[in-house]
Scaffold this active site. Sequence first.
Site, mmCIF file in Angstrom:
data_model
loop_
_atom_site.group_PDB
_atom_site.id
_atom_site.type_symbol
_atom_site.label_atom_id
_atom_site.label_comp_id
_atom_site.label_asym_id
_atom_site.label_seq_id
_atom_site.Cartn_x
_atom_site.Cartn_y
_atom_site.Cartn_z
ATOM 1 N N SER A 12 0.975 -1.118 0.031
ATOM 2 C CA SER A 12 -0.014 -0.076 -0.138
ATOM 3 C C SER A 12 0.756 1.355 0.053
ATOM 4 O O SER A 12 0.619 2.356 0.837
ATOM 5 C CB SER A 12 -0.799 -0.029 1.101
ATOM 6 O OG SER A 12 -0.177 -0.136 2.410
ATOM 7 N N GLU A 117 17.920 18.793 -6.779
ATOM 8 C CA GLU A 117 18.836 17.803 -6.036
ATOM 9 C C GLU A 117 19.920 17.360 -6.948
ATOM 10 O O GLU A 117 20.172 17.609 -8.054
ATOM 11 C CB GLU A 117 17.895 16.469 -5.673
ATOM 12 C CG GLU A 117 16.720 17.021 -4.726
ATOM 13 C CD GLU A 117 15.735 15.747 -4.476
ATOM 14 O OE1 GLU A 117 15.891 14.585 -4.859
ATOM 15 O OE2 GLU A 117 14.868 15.994 -3.431
ATOM 16 N N HIS A 245 22.319 6.355 0.446
ATOM 17 C CA HIS A 245 22.229 7.774 0.377
ATOM 18 C C HIS A 245 23.203 8.604 1.187
ATOM 19 O O HIS A 245 23.778 7.896 2.175
ATOM 20 C CB HIS A 245 20.593 8.104 0.981
ATOM 21 C CG HIS A 245 20.290 9.607 1.040
ATOM 22 N ND1 HIS A 245 20.753 10.538 1.284
ATOM 23 C CD2 HIS A 245 19.172 9.843 0.278
ATOM 24 C CE1 HIS A 245 20.254 11.620 0.825
ATOM 25 N NE2 HIS A 245 19.145 11.300 0.359
ATOM 26 N N ARG A 291 24.417 10.747 -6.635
ATOM 27 C CA ARG A 291 24.534 9.851 -5.351
ATOM 28 C C ARG A 291 25.571 9.112 -5.028
ATOM 29 O O ARG A 291 26.419 9.120 -4.094
ATOM 30 C CB ARG A 291 23.351 9.263 -5.055
ATOM 31 C CG ARG A 291 22.398 9.779 -4.157
ATOM 32 C CD ARG A 291 21.074 9.312 -3.920
ATOM 33 N NE ARG A 291 20.215 10.310 -3.808
ATOM 34 C CZ ARG A 291 18.769 10.075 -3.388
ATOM 35 N NH1 ARG A 291 18.329 8.993 -3.574
ATOM 36 N NH2 ARG A 291 17.918 11.153 -3.537
ATOM 37 N N HIS A 352 19.713 2.794 0.887
ATOM 38 C CA HIS A 352 18.443 3.530 0.740
ATOM 39 C C HIS A 352 17.325 2.944 -0.430
ATOM 40 O O HIS A 352 16.295 3.257 -0.083
ATOM 41 C CB HIS A 352 19.041 4.934 0.270
ATOM 42 C CG HIS A 352 18.070 6.047 0.031
ATOM 43 N ND1 HIS A 352 17.138 6.435 0.911
ATOM 44 C CD2 HIS A 352 17.625 6.664 -1.054
ATOM 45 C CE1 HIS A 352 16.223 7.478 0.419
ATOM 46 N NE2 HIS A 352 16.619 7.656 -0.903
ATOM 47 N N ARG A 387 20.120 5.086 -9.480
ATOM 48 C CA ARG A 387 18.801 6.102 -9.738
ATOM 49 C C ARG A 387 19.209 7.439 -9.660
ATOM 50 O O ARG A 387 19.890 7.980 -8.627
ATOM 51 C CB ARG A 387 17.765 5.753 -8.779
ATOM 52 C CG ARG A 387 16.439 6.208 -8.613
ATOM 53 C CD ARG A 387 15.616 5.828 -7.741
ATOM 54 N NE ARG A 387 16.063 6.052 -6.469
ATOM 55 C CZ ARG A 387 15.598 7.158 -5.445
ATOM 56 N NH1 ARG A 387 14.810 7.890 -5.959
ATOM 57 N NH2 ARG A 387 16.147 6.985 -4.135
HETATM 58 P P1 FAD Z 1 6.626 1.177 -0.629
HETATM 59 O O1 FAD Z 1 6.209 2.583 -0.525
HETATM 60 O O2 FAD Z 1 7.690 0.905 0.296
HETATM 61 O O3 FAD Z 1 5.589 0.242 -0.355
HETATM 62 C C1 FAD Z 1 5.385 -1.167 -0.001
HETATM 63 C C2 FAD Z 1 4.178 -1.562 0.590
HETATM 64 O O4 FAD Z 1 4.306 -2.964 0.558
HETATM 65 C C3 FAD Z 1 4.103 -1.277 2.023
HETATM 66 O O5 FAD Z 1 2.713 -1.107 2.110
HETATM 67 C C4 FAD Z 1 4.545 -2.761 2.608
HETATM 68 O O6 FAD Z 1 4.109 -2.684 3.977
HETATM 69 C C5 FAD Z 1 3.923 -3.483 1.693
HETATM 70 N N1 FAD Z 1 4.810 -4.938 1.820
HETATM 71 C C6 FAD Z 1 5.807 -5.373 1.783
HETATM 72 N N2 FAD Z 1 6.283 -6.780 1.944
HETATM 73 C C7 FAD Z 1 4.841 -7.104 2.025
HETATM 74 C C8 FAD Z 1 4.237 -8.353 2.052
HETATM 75 N N3 FAD Z 1 5.134 -9.555 2.025
HETATM 76 N N4 FAD Z 1 2.913 -8.628 2.124
HETATM 77 C C9 FAD Z 1 2.011 -7.510 2.307
HETATM 78 N N5 FAD Z 1 2.648 -6.341 2.210
HETATM 79 C C10 FAD Z 1 3.815 -5.984 1.992
HETATM 80 N N6 FAD Z 1 12.107 8.589 -3.843
HETATM 81 C C11 FAD Z 1 11.609 9.858 -4.476
HETATM 82 O O7 FAD Z 1 11.275 9.625 -5.603
HETATM 83 N N7 FAD Z 1 11.776 11.056 -3.964
HETATM 84 C C12 FAD Z 1 12.035 11.170 -2.620
HETATM 85 O O8 FAD Z 1 11.804 12.339 -2.158
HETATM 86 C C13 FAD Z 1 12.332 9.886 -1.718
HETATM 87 N N8 FAD Z 1 12.572 10.167 -0.306
HETATM 88 C C14 FAD Z 1 12.946 8.921 0.328
HETATM 89 C C15 FAD Z 1 13.019 9.023 1.749
HETATM 90 C C16 FAD Z 1 13.006 7.951 2.454
HETATM 91 C C17 FAD Z 1 13.586 7.981 3.837
HETATM 92 C C18 FAD Z 1 13.073 6.545 1.850
HETATM 93 C C19 FAD Z 1 13.184 5.414 2.691
HETATM 94 C C20 FAD Z 1 12.993 6.483 0.354
HETATM 95 C C21 FAD Z 1 12.793 7.682 -0.337
HETATM 96 N N9 FAD Z 1 12.498 7.640 -1.764
HETATM 97 C C22 FAD Z 1 12.315 8.721 -2.421
HETATM 98 C C23 FAD Z 1 12.265 6.353 -2.334
HETATM 99 C C24 FAD Z 1 10.843 6.055 -2.615
HETATM 100 O O9 FAD Z 1 9.885 6.636 -1.370
HETATM 101 C C25 FAD Z 1 10.435 4.592 -2.610
HETATM 102 O O10 FAD Z 1 11.193 3.906 -3.728
HETATM 103 C C26 FAD Z 1 9.010 4.432 -3.319
HETATM 104 O O11 FAD Z 1 8.142 5.306 -2.119
HETATM 105 C C27 FAD Z 1 8.329 3.098 -3.378
HETATM 106 O O12 FAD Z 1 7.108 2.863 -3.486
HETATM 107 P P2 FAD Z 1 6.377 1.478 -3.568
HETATM 108 O O13 FAD Z 1 4.993 1.898 -3.475
HETATM 109 O O14 FAD Z 1 7.174 0.956 -4.519
HETATM 110 O O15 FAD Z 1 6.890 1.000 -2.274
HETATM 111 C C1 SIN Z 2 15.893 12.608 -0.461
HETATM 112 O O1 SIN Z 2 15.092 13.565 -0.257
HETATM 113 O O2 SIN Z 2 17.062 12.941 -0.536
HETATM 114 C C2 SIN Z 2 15.540 11.263 -1.069
HETATM 115 C C3 SIN Z 2 15.249 11.643 -2.482
HETATM 116 C C4 SIN Z 2 15.223 10.335 -3.240
HETATM 117 O O3 SIN Z 2 15.693 9.169 -2.602
HETATM 118 O O4 SIN Z 2 14.994 10.186 -4.434
#
Ligand code: FAD
Ligand code: SIN
Length: 542
Positions: A12, A117, A245, A291, A352, A387
Amino acid sequence: MAVESDFLIIGSGIAGLSFALNASQYGSVTVITKKENTESNTNYAQGGIATVIHPQDSFELHVEDTLKAGAGLCDREAVEILVREGPDRVQELIDWGVRFSKSKTKGKEGAYALAREGGHSIERIIYAQDLTGREIERALVAAIKDNENIRVFENHMAIDLITEHHFFRMKETNLEKRTCFGVYALNTARGNVDRFLAKMTMLSTGGTGQVYQHSTNPAIATGDGIVMSYRAGAKIANLEFMQFHPTTLYHPDGRSFLISEAVRGYGGILRTKDGETFMENYHPKGCLAPRDIVARAIDHELKRRGDHCVYLDVTHLDGAKVKGRFPNIYEHCRSLGIDMTQEPIPVVPAAHYMCGGVLTDLWGQTSIERLFASGEVTCTGVHGANRLASNSLLEALVFSHRALGKAVQLVQEKYFVFPTIPEWQEEGVFDSEEWVLISHDREEIQRLMWDYVGIVRSDHRLNRALRRVRLIAEEVEAFYKKTKVTNDLIELRNIATVSELIIRCALYRRESRGLHFTTDCPQTDDSQWRRNTILTTEGFSQ
Ligand code: FAD
Ligand code: SIN
């Protein structure tokens, strides 16, 4: 229990929820997620989303910056798609209720504010203060709550994809012909395993940062989707490219906390303990280099000087404006006794973002029929060997949207019938009292991945890590086979497997490129290695 729906979404975060909202127009949607619905990497995103809005920006420039960061390994077509379809997807997010920050600059009031960035040639990042991810999750969770076609099962953890290998013996089914019919998932509140069946499954389980001792990722990021797909026979790619990161807070009392790259984009300067700048010695863009280069430069300076951290300095900037732009970072640092407007922030790199993952085509289709994937769990070709900052939220939006067309065709097929899916087998398993082994093994893997499979690698260290991880993985597997499944055990099993896969990919690539740097092959070798590392249960593809 068996729950049937047209679309099944695992996860989610932004990839899963944006897909759910669009898919709900075409059929019934089930979302399962292993904790509460906002807990995801998405929720912690700070910097924002890269997208072409600035009048002096162009698709060509965003494509070029992405390709340059990717160090020769991006799929140009995937990058063109990402960049060109990006603005419409960001608009969709706004239509779902996401409130991005507006500019306060005179003459630009009312327009969206844009940040810069590392690796970007221009201000290109749309953001919601320094809490972009929280704002996105807030809006998406609110939108799905109002949608009667979407059912959300919190605290349901996917254990295994259901493919033919659950009802035929593994060897009798060709890897090329697997089909996904859903997942077995553990109801972590009640302790039973349910079947979730669907005409198509969207894997959006996010990243793998938790395999490392120091990571910006929350506890959910244990590589579950990659490992489930691998076990089911899917193609996995490029796991050697773990992004570190450059700047997370270094503090003995705090768990890893990100200091956004936007702070450097705002004018923050990296300094050593003595106050010297150093990034100009490593890259013409200095503190705003891509990065991989900044993280390696910091690692090098720390080793050279024997220091524990470097410093990110914003004390030369207007303090009130810094507080207004980064309220979350300011408050977090303050809570640990650091006033970033008065003193430099101590920072170190941390794991990261996983650039590799489950291989998909440009429509989100994996190598298993009826299994799609989107977001950080994938390798779409967009990120290559490194990335570009803030391209991942965009990737999740764009590729979740693209998957819709094929997915809808599948759910609208008239003659689809589910095969008979056996219930989860628990015969012969028992409740264990050895749970201390799990936390010990998890910490041991995290430590050895940090020490031996980090920013700078060598064959010697990788082989050492592989031997140890394999031993732990075998023990965990034996324990898993005779024990009632729990959240912690499933995660440990996945962490052990994904760590082994990361190390094998790192050993396989005989060159250094982007995020993968090894002292045994320090050069980039375009003649042989300008290609993805592709792995299945049968080994690497040539
Ligand atoms: P997620 O948002 O991680 O969602 C995964 C979901 O899967 C979660 O709900 C989890 O609970 C669920 N899940 C996992 N395993 C299971 C399982 N076995 N069964 C059921 N559910 C499960 N990217 C940017 O582009 N810009 C930014 O500014 C940025 N800042 C970041 C800052 C931080 C601190 C971090 C950690 C990452 C950042 N990133 C950023 C990267 C970006 O946030 C993620 O790559 C992106 O949000 C991933 O989205 P997603 O929907 O693929 O996964
Ligand atoms: C950050 O805010 O530095 C994270 C951005 C990203 O991971 O894309």
